[in-house]
Design a protein around this motif. Structure first.
Motif, short mmCIF file in Angstrom:
data_model
loop_
_atom_site.label_atom_id
_atom_site.label_comp_id
_atom_site.label_asym_id
_atom_site.label_seq_id
_atom_site.Cartn_x
_atom_site.Cartn_y
_atom_site.Cartn_z
N PHE A 105 34.33 3.55 -105.04
CA PHE A 105 35.72 4.49 -105.08
C PHE A 105 36.76 3.51 -104.51
O PHE A 105 36.20 3.12 -103.42
N PHE A 106 37.89 4.15 -104.32
CA PHE A 106 38.60 3.45 -103.52
C PHE A 106 38.74 4.37 -102.56
O PHE A 106 38.79 5.71 -102.68
N GLU A 107 39.44 3.94 -101.03
CA GLU A 107 38.90 4.25 -99.79
C GLU A 107 40.42 4.15 -99.42
O GLU A 107 41.04 3.10 -99.35
N VAL A 108 41.36 5.40 -98.93
CA VAL A 108 42.36 5.67 -98.58
C VAL A 108 42.65 5.91 -97.35
O VAL A 108 41.68 6.59 -96.84
N LEU A 109 43.11 6.28 -96.53
CA LEU A 109 43.67 6.73 -95.22
C LEU A 109 44.77 7.94 -95.25
O LEU A 109 45.98 7.55 -95.66
N LEU A 143 41.28 13.24 -104.64
CA LEU A 143 41.17 12.34 -103.70
C LEU A 143 39.29 13.74 -103.31
O LEU A 143 39.76 14.69 -103.28
N TYR A 144 39.29 12.90 -102.34
CA TYR A 144 37.18 13.16 -102.29
C TYR A 144 36.86 13.62 -100.73
O TYR A 144 37.64 11.88 -100.11
N GLY A 151 41.75 10.08 -91.20
CA GLY A 151 40.63 10.24 -91.77
C GLY A 151 41.00 9.59 -92.86
O GLY A 151 42.10 8.74 -93.22
N ALA A 152 39.43 9.32 -93.85
CA ALA A 152 39.71 8.35 -94.80
C ALA A 152 38.73 9.13 -96.04
O ALA A 152 38.43 10.97 -95.73
N ALA A 153 39.99 9.37 -97.16
CA ALA A 153 39.55 10.59 -98.09
C ALA A 153 39.26 8.94 -99.56
O ALA A 153 39.61 7.81 -99.51
N ASN A 191 42.19 1.24 -97.78
CA ASN A 191 41.73 0.80 -96.70
C ASN A 191 39.64 -0.25 -96.78
O ASN A 191 39.57 0.13 -97.83
N PRO A 192 40.53 -1.58 -96.43
CA PRO A 192 41.27 -1.75 -95.56
C PRO A 192 43.11 -2.13 -96.25
O PRO A 192 42.94 -2.51 -97.41
#
Length: 259
Positions: free
Chosen positions: A99-103, A188-189, A108-110, A134-135
């Motif tokens: 998964f891609f992590e986004v801020l 988003l999750y 928080g992170a999604a 993120n990063p």
């Protein structure tokens, strides 16, 4: 007799939930990166009827009668969707479980499977809603092209350089139980107790998957499967209604016998 009304009403409600989930799946059949949901049912508690009197009946014989069904869980199915070519250098497809992590704006992170990336006013790589990866990765303003390798290495072509300049690596997140992630909308999750905490790695490592530039992941919804499930759910709902009708007619017969 009254149990039949409550059991059938519960069955109709469960099948209505099933139809609602199917409707959501069908409505997102063309949503990039969408993952279909599946309804799981379970039976409710059982009530034991008293054993009939008589010498031929075993005293330890029980007569459990079920009290209907309910929705046990609505689980996301994270099977791989079909790859769709876009010829756009900021569209990325994850071929694997990552998964891609986004801020988020609150810090928080999604997590998302949708790799439709853009460059914001500050040069950061962001998703379609403007949430940065993120990063963080910042693209120079004079970059002529952005290159992303299958291993997630991001490079840019600059006017004054003959060779691409490497900026960093897109990390991916993975989960022990991705089906337990909480849907937030916007593809988003969020982490939940059922999904477990995220663990991270570069594309190409373990089961994170690799990236494909110029592609997006299509929805994993199968129209034929969903339409078949809808017919089954509709028939189940109809059967519940017929049981209520039959129980009502039987109760009417009993009431007429007392007159």
């Amino acid at each position: 007799m009254l149990d039949a009304f409550h059991i059938s009403a519960g069955s109709m409600q469960a099948h209505q939930t099933h139809v609602d989930v199917i409707a959501n799946n069908l409505s997102n059949a063309n949503t990039t990166g969408f993952k279909k949901s599946k309804v799981e049912f379970e039976d409710l508690m059982y009530r034991e009827l008293a054993a009939a009197a008589g010498t031929l009946v075993r005293p330890d014989l029980t007569h459990p009668v079920g009290l209907g069904t309910t929705t046990a869980a609505i689980e996301k199915i994270f099977s791989q969707g079909e790859a769709k070519g876009t010829d756009r250098n900021l569209d990325l497809l994850i071929q694997g479980k990552g998964f891609f992590e986004v801020l988020l704006p609150d810090g928080g992170a999604a997590y998302s499977r949708t790799g439709h990336l853009q460059i914001d006013a500050e040069g950061l790589l962001v998703n379609a809603d403007g949430y940065p990866l993120n990063p963080a990765l910042q693209i120079p303003a004079d970059a002529q092209d952005v290159l992303v390798s299958p291993e997630g290495v991001v490079s840019v072509l600059l006017p004054e350089r003959d060779q691409p300049l490497e900026l960093g690596v897109i990390e991916l997140a993975a989960f022990m139980n991705p089906g337990g992630l909480t849907p937030m909308g916007d593809n988003l999750y969020a982490v939940s107790g059922a999904s477990g905490d995220a663990f991270y790695g570069a594309p190409g490592e373990d089961d994170f998957g690799v990236l494909a530039q110029g592609f997006l992941e299509a929805s994993n919804v199968s129209l034929i499967e969903e339409l078949t499930n809808m017919m089954v759910a509709q028939r189940g709902y109809e059967m519940g209604a017929k049981v209520i009708q039959a129980a009502d007619e039987m109760l009417g017969i009993i009431n007429n016998l007392r007159r």
